[in-house]
Design a protein around this motif. Structure first.
Motif, mmCIF file in Angstrom:
data_model
loop_
_atom_site.group_PDB
_atom_site.id
_atom_site.type_symbol
_atom_site.label_atom_id
_atom_site.label_comp_id
_atom_site.label_asym_id
_atom_site.label_seq_id
_atom_site.Cartn_x
_atom_site.Cartn_y
_atom_site.Cartn_z
ATOM 1 N N ILE A 9 -9.924 4.239 1.570
ATOM 2 C CA ILE A 9 -9.066 4.029 1.531
ATOM 3 C C ILE A 9 -8.423 3.467 3.397
ATOM 4 C CG2 ILE A 9 -6.416 4.920 1.063
ATOM 5 C CD1 ILE A 9 -8.290 5.152 -0.916
ATOM 6 N N ILE A 10 -7.831 1.955 3.082
ATOM 7 C CA ILE A 10 -7.734 2.561 4.216
ATOM 8 C C ILE A 10 -6.117 1.185 4.648
ATOM 9 C CG2 ILE A 10 -9.672 0.863 5.504
ATOM 10 C CD1 ILE A 10 -9.331 -1.942 4.280
ATOM 11 N N THR A 53 -12.388 -10.234 -0.539
ATOM 12 C CA THR A 53 -11.121 -9.414 -0.680
ATOM 13 C C THR A 53 -10.687 -10.279 -1.760
ATOM 14 O OG1 THR A 53 -10.289 -10.774 0.632
ATOM 15 C CG2 THR A 53 -11.838 -9.055 2.031
ATOM 16 N N GLY A 54 -9.567 -9.557 -2.412
ATOM 17 C CA GLY A 54 -8.575 -9.851 -3.209
ATOM 18 C C GLY A 54 -7.825 -9.311 -3.808
ATOM 19 N N THR A 111 -10.635 -4.346 -2.415
ATOM 20 C CA THR A 111 -9.386 -4.988 -3.154
ATOM 21 C C THR A 111 -8.075 -3.693 -2.492
ATOM 22 O OG1 THR A 111 -10.027 -2.858 -4.703
ATOM 23 C CG2 THR A 111 -11.200 -4.771 -5.105
ATOM 24 N N TYR A 112 -7.069 -4.427 -3.029
ATOM 25 C CA TYR A 112 -5.251 -3.636 -2.456
ATOM 26 C C TYR A 112 -4.897 -3.569 -3.865
ATOM 27 C CZ TYR A 112 -3.584 -8.294 -2.649
ATOM 28 O OH TYR A 112 -3.026 -9.579 -3.352
ATOM 29 N N LEU A 130 -14.455 -0.883 -0.626
ATOM 30 C CA LEU A 130 -12.945 -0.573 0.183
ATOM 31 C C LEU A 130 -12.007 -0.854 -0.826
ATOM 32 C CD1 LEU A 130 -13.988 -1.951 3.874
ATOM 33 C CD2 LEU A 130 -13.870 0.541 2.726
ATOM 34 N N ALA A 131 -11.250 0.541 -0.058
ATOM 35 C CA ALA A 131 -9.680 0.178 -1.361
ATOM 36 C C ALA A 131 -8.319 0.435 -0.360
ATOM 37 C CB ALA A 131 -9.344 1.796 -2.274
ATOM 38 N N ALA A 132 -7.737 -1.004 -0.141
ATOM 39 C CA ALA A 132 -6.351 -1.292 0.992
ATOM 40 C C ALA A 132 -4.775 -0.708 -0.192
ATOM 41 C CB ALA A 132 -6.281 -2.444 1.196
ATOM 42 N N ALA A 133 -3.457 -0.765 0.602
ATOM 43 C CA ALA A 133 -2.267 -0.073 0.431
ATOM 44 C C ALA A 133 -2.402 0.867 -0.320
ATOM 45 C CB ALA A 133 -2.539 -1.768 -0.380
#
Length: 381
Positions: A10-11, A224-225, A253-254, A328-331
């Protein structure tokens, strides 16, 4: 997660945070306190207004007629500027004091400002050839992961996206020069859902990324997207000949791993079945982008020179895990949706989802004394 045994990092999401630095605003009483109720750090970043005609770039402390600091651009930024020094201090503390070992940036973030500031910070925290720092708290370049992106650049819509072969290569070189880091650990294809065609990505963008990796400018290639199915299809279409694996080593991804959207771990719905509007940030946008790219992908398939691997329906997390693609899972705060203050005006979520998140934030605070942002981060982790 109950839905999957896949481990996901998680970032935070850099672009929305960094762009907020350039908004003209006066810090509120709430913004002067940290999430746990304490005082903010002395180097906390505040937004400033500006008057370009009054700005003197040779004076890092120059101000406009109203006495406020002025907007920084990649053309006038200096390391000695007090706001830049605050950003450098924030990166330094994160890396040296709190063990953060990944810096994720992009030419799009601040339109060059973010990469320049990362470069300033690296000068102060890296030892050896990568920096100037020689203290006991200096770190080596190989102890830090630095990611940046290609494809998305300027605020002007006419110059915002460029996925061409030459621009990709020049962008990577510019990023390395700005950050003074010799190479990047992951060079990421930024928001491919906005490419005018998948053919352009397959014929120009991806070959340029592979050349950059071959030349040692990047150690790995990422993507990314937002739309998960667009990423999945592009990952499949760009697979190497002969079953030698995938071009992409990493996916970011986010907003798909949080309190209102766990679609990262859920298999896509059957054709013709909609995603609930309370789940996706903008389900109409999802359907439009996916449909457009699916048509383009079908057209491109006719010109394919090799058989693509067939994948059964599975969650995107399981898909990445089964193909050795780091995820990676952002936001985790969904770009501000899951906060007491709420999202910024530009946030793409539907009114229904914004209303639901506001109600959830109110219930958390008023009935349980819990900040929904803290709950959201713990949930994602």
């Amino acid at each position: 997660h109950a839905e999957s045994s896949v481990q996901v990092s998680i970032i935070g999401l850099g672009c929305s945070s960094f762009s907020s630095f350039f908004k003209s605003t006066t810090p509120s009483a709430d913004s002067k306190s940290s999430a746990d109720g304490g005082d903010t750090d002395e180097a906390a970043i505040t937004a400033t207004s500006f008057d370009s005609k009054a700005y003197n770039p040779s004076d890092p402390t120059d101000a406009g007629d109203d006495g406020e600091l002025l907007l920084l651009t990649r053309d006038n930024i200096t390391k000695s500027h007090p706001q830049v020094q605050a950003w450098i201090a924030a990166i330094r503390r994160a890396v040296l004091d709190h063990g953060i070992n990944l810096l994720d940036t992009a030419p799009w973030y601040g339109h060059g400002i973010s990469e320049i500031v990362v470069g300033y910070a690296l000068e102060d925290i890296l030892s050896g050839d990568g920096g100037n720092h020689t203290g006991d708290d200096a770190i080596r370049r190989d102890e830090l992961i630095i990611n940046t992106k290609v494809g998305r650049y300027e605020a002007d819509p006419a110059h915002q996206f460029d996925f061409s072969y030459d621009r990709v290569l020049s962008s990577i070189q510019t990023s390395i020069q700005r950050m003074k880091c010799d190479y990047v650990d992951v060079i990421q294809l930024h928001d491919p859902e906005f490419s005018p065609s998948v053919g352009l990505l397959l014929e120009e963008t991806i070959p340029a990324l592979l050349l950059a990796k071959e030349r040692g400018w990047a150690r790995s290639i990422g993507i990314t997207g937002y739309p998960l199915e667009v990423q999945r299809e592009l990952l499949l279409r760009s697979a190497r000949d002969g079953g030698e694996g995938f071009v992409f080593d990493q996916s970011l991804t986010y907003c798909h791993c949080n309190l209102h959207d766990m679609s990262l771990f859920i298999a896509p719905p059957p054709p013709g079945e909609d995603v609930p509007s309370t789940v996706s940030l903008n389900s109409d946008l999802d359907k439009t982008v996916v449909a457009s790219n699916a048509t383009d992908l079908a057209d491109t398939e006719q010109n394919s020179h090799h058989q693509q691997p067939q994948e059964p329906a599975s969650s995107f997390a399981d898909f990445c895990n089964s193909n050795s693609i780091v995820l990676l899972a952002a936001a985790p705060l969904s770009m501000g949706l899951l906060t007491q203050a709420g999202p910024p005006d530009w946030h793409p979520a539907s009114p229904k989802l914004k209303h639901a998140c506001r109600n959830a934030a109110y219930i958390c605070k008023e009935e349980y004394g819990v900040d929904i942002a803290s709950l959201a981060i713990l949930f994602a982790l």
